[in-house]
Design a protein around this motif. Structure first.
Motif, mmCIF file in Angstrom:
data_model
loop_
_atom_site.group_PDB
_atom_site.id
_atom_site.type_symbol
_atom_site.label_atom_id
_atom_site.label_comp_id
_atom_site.label_asym_id
_atom_site.label_seq_id
_atom_site.Cartn_x
_atom_site.Cartn_y
_atom_site.Cartn_z
ATOM 1 N N MET A 82 0.847 -1.185 0.000
ATOM 2 C CA MET A 82 0.000 0.000 0.000
ATOM 3 C C MET A 82 0.883 1.236 0.000
ATOM 4 O O MET A 82 1.882 1.307 0.737
ATOM 5 C CB MET A 82 -0.934 -0.007 1.209
ATOM 6 C CG MET A 82 -1.888 -1.194 1.235
ATOM 7 S SD MET A 82 -3.063 -1.175 2.616
ATOM 8 C CE MET A 82 -4.118 0.212 2.146
ATOM 9 N N SER A 85 0.981 5.801 -0.998
ATOM 10 C CA SER A 85 0.266 7.026 -1.354
ATOM 11 C C SER A 85 1.024 7.756 -2.461
ATOM 12 O O SER A 85 1.029 7.290 -3.597
ATOM 13 C CB SER A 85 0.067 7.906 -0.111
ATOM 14 O OG SER A 85 -0.877 7.307 0.761
ATOM 15 N N ILE A 129 -1.228 -4.124 -5.580
ATOM 16 C CA ILE A 129 -0.729 -2.862 -5.034
ATOM 17 C C ILE A 129 -1.945 -1.961 -4.873
ATOM 18 O O ILE A 129 -2.747 -1.813 -5.802
ATOM 19 C CB ILE A 129 0.309 -2.212 -5.956
ATOM 20 C CG1 ILE A 129 1.564 -3.090 -6.046
ATOM 21 C CG2 ILE A 129 0.678 -0.804 -5.463
ATOM 22 C CD1 ILE A 129 2.577 -2.600 -7.071
ATOM 23 N N VAL A 130 -2.079 -1.354 -3.705
ATOM 24 C CA VAL A 130 -3.229 -0.508 -3.384
ATOM 25 C C VAL A 130 -2.753 0.901 -3.103
ATOM 26 O O VAL A 130 -1.744 1.103 -2.420
ATOM 27 C CB VAL A 130 -3.986 -1.058 -2.159
ATOM 28 C CG1 VAL A 130 -5.084 -0.097 -1.711
ATOM 29 C CG2 VAL A 130 -4.575 -2.431 -2.476
ATOM 30 N N SER A 131 -3.491 1.882 -3.621
ATOM 31 C CA SER A 131 -3.133 3.271 -3.361
ATOM 32 C C SER A 131 -4.372 4.149 -3.353
ATOM 33 O O SER A 131 -5.351 3.865 -4.042
ATOM 34 C CB SER A 131 -2.152 3.794 -4.412
ATOM 35 O OG SER A 131 -1.788 5.143 -4.136
ATOM 36 N N ASN A 132 -4.296 5.223 -2.568
ATOM 37 C CA ASN A 132 -5.357 6.223 -2.602
ATOM 38 C C ASN A 132 -5.077 7.301 -3.637
ATOM 39 O O ASN A 132 -5.811 8.278 -3.745
ATOM 40 C CB ASN A 132 -5.549 6.855 -1.215
ATOM 41 C CG ASN A 132 -4.268 7.414 -0.637
ATOM 42 O OD1 ASN A 132 -3.180 6.884 -0.866
ATOM 43 N ND2 ASN A 132 -4.380 8.490 0.130
ATOM 44 N N GLU A 142 -11.884 1.274 3.415
ATOM 45 C CA GLU A 142 -11.165 0.217 4.120
ATOM 46 C C GLU A 142 -11.823 -1.148 3.909
ATOM 47 O O GLU A 142 -11.132 -2.180 3.893
ATOM 48 C CB GLU A 142 -11.069 0.539 5.607
ATOM 49 C CG GLU A 142 -10.140 1.709 5.907
ATOM 50 C CD GLU A 142 -9.944 1.942 7.393
ATOM 51 O OE1 GLU A 142 -9.016 2.680 7.747
ATOM 52 O OE2 GLU A 142 -10.715 1.371 8.200
ATOM 53 N N VAL A 201 -10.288 -2.592 1.002
ATOM 54 C CA VAL A 201 -8.959 -3.123 1.324
ATOM 55 C C VAL A 201 -9.088 -4.540 1.886
ATOM 56 O O VAL A 201 -8.370 -5.460 1.477
ATOM 57 C CB VAL A 201 -8.232 -2.211 2.331
ATOM 58 C CG1 VAL A 201 -6.935 -2.855 2.815
ATOM 59 C CG2 VAL A 201 -7.947 -0.844 1.708
ATOM 60 N N VAL A 236 0.530 -7.319 4.808
ATOM 61 C CA VAL A 236 0.288 -6.010 4.206
ATOM 62 C C VAL A 236 1.445 -5.102 4.595
ATOM 63 O O VAL A 236 1.816 -5.008 5.770
ATOM 64 C CB VAL A 236 -1.043 -5.396 4.696
ATOM 65 C CG1 VAL A 236 -1.222 -3.981 4.147
ATOM 66 C CG2 VAL A 236 -2.213 -6.271 4.283
ATOM 67 N N LEU A 248 2.714 -1.243 4.519
ATOM 68 C CA LEU A 248 2.412 0.173 4.291
ATOM 69 C C LEU A 248 3.700 0.851 3.856
ATOM 70 O O LEU A 248 4.487 1.329 4.673
ATOM 71 C CB LEU A 248 1.850 0.809 5.566
ATOM 72 C CG LEU A 248 0.634 0.107 6.196
ATOM 73 C CD1 LEU A 248 0.103 0.932 7.364
ATOM 74 C CD2 LEU A 248 -0.466 -0.139 5.170
ATOM 75 N N TYR A 258 2.203 4.550 3.005
ATOM 76 C CA TYR A 258 0.778 4.776 2.808
ATOM 77 C C TYR A 258 0.344 5.777 3.868
ATOM 78 O O TYR A 258 0.325 5.464 5.067
ATOM 79 C CB TYR A 258 0.008 3.468 2.949
ATOM 80 C CG TYR A 258 -1.492 3.607 2.755
ATOM 81 C CD1 TYR A 258 -2.018 3.892 1.504
ATOM 82 C CD2 TYR A 258 -2.365 3.440 3.823
ATOM 83 C CE1 TYR A 258 -3.389 4.015 1.318
ATOM 84 C CE2 TYR A 258 -3.733 3.563 3.648
ATOM 85 C CZ TYR A 258 -4.241 3.846 2.390
ATOM 86 O OH TYR A 258 -5.604 3.971 2.227
#
Length: 289
Positions: free
Chosen positions: A94, A96, A121-124, A157, A160, A172, A174, A177
């Motif tokens: 994760m 940003s 891959i996770v992002s805001n 969330e 997620v 996970v 961060l 993040y």
């Protein structure tokens, strides 16, 4: 035929004969110990052990081994886990808008320095979708507007958590993040989420910490990797490191050094997690490295 290898981790109240019992059980079940480490903590009166071994007796099945370990551990009230040493843990990253840790972990993954799978891959933000694509890893953009209310945050969330379940995520990370996680998400990730931050805390909080540090004339730049908990940036520490700096360096130079230290510290923490070297001991950790 490849001989199966396992990593056994356990903890319990310290008492006489634990190593003898464990090693004896493994020998009786056709197992050869490759390496072993143990630690008795006088403060907590707990005992911790990690054993890497090969199962050389083909008549002993995985289920036989697990049921036998359970029977061994039950009388001593041991908490134990048995892992396939050759399995690659599934890691979700994760991020940003600051990408040095993400980039470093992806390079180590691609180079074979980290024996992991990265299914997501996770992002805001959208900043690193092209980087994810260059590694052929699905990028999930889960935006969260500045000042979003609690409902929007919990909805984000929830997505997620859905990704974690769908991809059977073991860890996970961060990788910078920059969102505060809700207590519920922290609880759902307990023991399997790692964060990284500079080691100025709690001295230089908020925006531009390196500028604050430069103004105060710091002589050390550091980073801390820790497990994620509901206490912001105060989870059990896994790894830390520092670099010396001096008066001739400006805030940008300090930040560059800080980025390098963060990458190294986070990579070590991830490597030790996937090798099952980290055991939690209350608010701190035992790391067999």
């Amino acid at each position: 035929m490849t001989t199966p290898e396992y990593i056994l981790t356990l903890s319990c109240l310290d008492q006489r004969g634990i190593v003898h019992r464990v090693s004896g059980f493994l020998a009786e079940h056709g197992c050869n110990i490759i390496d072993s480490a143990q630690f008795g903590d006088a403060a907590s009166t707990l005992f911790f052990m990690r054993v890497h071994f090969a199962l050389e007796q083909c008549e002993v099945s995985d289920s036989d081994l697990r049921s036998g370990i359970d029977a061994l551990c039950a009388p001593m009230q041991m908490r134990w886990e048995l892992h396939d040493a050759r399995a690659k843990p599934r890691v979700m990253l994760m991020v940003s808008k600051i990408g040095h840790c993400l980039n470093d972990l992806l390079f180590r993954y691609k180079s074979g320095l980290l024996a992991i799978e990265i299914p997501a891959i996770v992002s805001n933000h959208m900043d690193f979708y092209q980087l994810a694509a260059s590694y052929n890893i699905p990028f999930h953009h889960l935006p969260l507007a500045a000042g979003a209310d609690e409902g929007a945050k919990l909805a984000q969330e929830a997505k997620v958590l859905e990704l974690m379940a769908a991809h059977r995520i073991d860890l996970v990370v961060l990788a910078r993040y920059m969102q505060i996680l809700s207590p519920g998400l922290c609880e759902a990730m307990a023991g399997r989420a790692i964060n990284i931050h500079h080691s100025f805390l709690p001295s230089f909080k908020g925006a531009r910490p390196y500028a604050q540090a430069h103004h105060r004339g710091v002589k050390l730049i550091g980073a801390t990797a820790h497990f994620v908990t509901g206490d912001l940036d105060e989870g059990p520490i896994i790894e830390q490191d520092v670099e010396r700096v001096d008066h001739a360096m400006d805030a940008e130079a300090l930040a560059a050094i800080g980025r390098d230290v963060e990458c190294v510290v986070l990579a070590r923490a991830v490597k030790w997690f996937i090798e099952h070297r980290i055991l939690q001991n209350g608010d701190k950790t035992v790391v067999f490295n």
